[in-house]
Design a protein around this motif. Structure first.
Motif, PDB file in Angstrom:
ATOM      1  N   ALA A 138       4.498  -9.088 -34.926  1.00 44.12           N
ATOM      2  CA  ALA A 138       3.169  -8.821 -34.362  1.00 44.12           C
ATOM      3  C   ALA A 138       2.109  -9.734 -34.981  1.00 44.12           C
ATOM      4  O   ALA A 138       1.033  -9.903 -34.419  1.00 44.12           O
ATOM      5  N   ASN A 139       2.397 -10.333 -36.141  1.00 37.17           N
ATOM      6  CA  ASN A 139       1.440 -11.208 -36.823  1.00 37.17           C
ATOM      7  C   ASN A 139       1.598 -12.648 -36.354  1.00 37.17           C
ATOM      8  O   ASN A 139       1.973 -13.547 -37.114  1.00 37.17           O
ATOM      9  N   ARG A 140       1.317 -12.891 -35.083  1.00 39.84           N
ATOM     10  CA  ARG A 140       1.389 -14.260 -34.556  1.00 39.84           C
ATOM     11  C   ARG A 140       0.270 -15.080 -35.176  1.00 39.84           C
ATOM     12  O   ARG A 140      -0.851 -14.596 -35.323  1.00 39.84           O
ATOM     13  N   LEU A 141       0.581 -16.290 -35.538  1.00 37.35           N
ATOM     14  CA  LEU A 141      -0.433 -17.177 -36.104  1.00 37.35           C
ATOM     15  C   LEU A 141      -1.190 -17.821 -34.939  1.00 37.35           C
ATOM     16  O   LEU A 141      -0.785 -18.835 -34.386  1.00 37.35           O
ATOM     17  N   ASP A 142      -2.292 -17.175 -34.579  1.00 38.74           N
ATOM     18  CA  ASP A 142      -3.102 -17.626 -33.462  1.00 38.74           C
ATOM     19  C   ASP A 142      -4.582 -17.416 -33.789  1.00 38.74           C
ATOM     20  O   ASP A 142      -4.928 -17.059 -34.930  1.00 38.74           O
ATOM     21  N   ARG A 143      -5.426 -17.635 -32.814  1.00 39.27           N
ATOM     22  CA  ARG A 143      -6.877 -17.506 -33.031  1.00 39.27           C
ATOM     23  C   ARG A 143      -7.245 -16.110 -33.537  1.00 39.27           C
ATOM     24  O   ARG A 143      -8.063 -15.968 -34.453  1.00 39.27           O
TER      25      ARG A 143
END
Length: 166
Positions: A138-143
């Motif tokens: 769930a911790n996608r590296l995105d904005r």
């Protein structure tokens, strides 16, 4: 052919730079990883430190990614005297280097995905040489993740630290 270490480092920085640009942040690249930090992001007066890792053979445990981080780096990232929150970021790339990028007439596609984990000072390493760090899917590296990290930096500056999310 798998990418070598320097190629994995460069694609990780390119990924973070692209996401940081979208999020309105700048990136400082350290020439020596002395303090466990590969890059520092800055937005206004707020900063966050990132340790970047990249793999073509990600380990999945319980549906999340797990990375064995060396203990000295873990200790640096969880030091309670940090002036900026620290995060471990894992970029997952295809095993074959030639599959990392797809060139199209009007686009360049990075075929990789990144995840992050907050490095909390209340966690102790569980191993002598390495310690497993869980990076939730769930911790996608995105904005949105960078917005969260900068908000954590704001709370840290104001004296309300306690990183969450991993």
């Amino acid at each position: 052919m798998d990418g070598s270490s320097w190629q994995k480092e460069q694609i990780s920085k390119a990924y973070v730079l692209a996401v940081a640009t979208e999020a309105g942040a700048t990136l400082a690249d350290w020439n020596v990883d002395k303090d466990g930090v590969d890059v520092t992001l800055r937005r206004g007066q707020l900063m966050v430190d990132l340790q970047l890792k990249c793999t073509g053979s990600a380990r999945v445990s319980g549906g999340d990614y797990t990375f064995d981080l060396d203990v000295p780096t873990f200790v640096k990232l969880t030091d309670p005297d940090r002036s900026a929150p620290a995060y471990l970021c894992l970029l997952v790339v295809p095993k074959a280097l030639r599959a990392w990028l797809q060139h199209h007439p009007e686009a360049l596609l990075l075929r990789c995905h990144g995840y992050w984990a907050g490095m909390r000072s209340d966690h102790a390493p569980r191993g002598n040489a390495t310690t497993a760090v869980r990076l939730p899917r769930a911790n996608r590296l995105d904005r949105t993740a960078l917005d969260h990290m900068f908000e954590e930096s704001r709370r840290m500056v104001r004296g309300h630290s306690g990183q969450g999310g991993g």
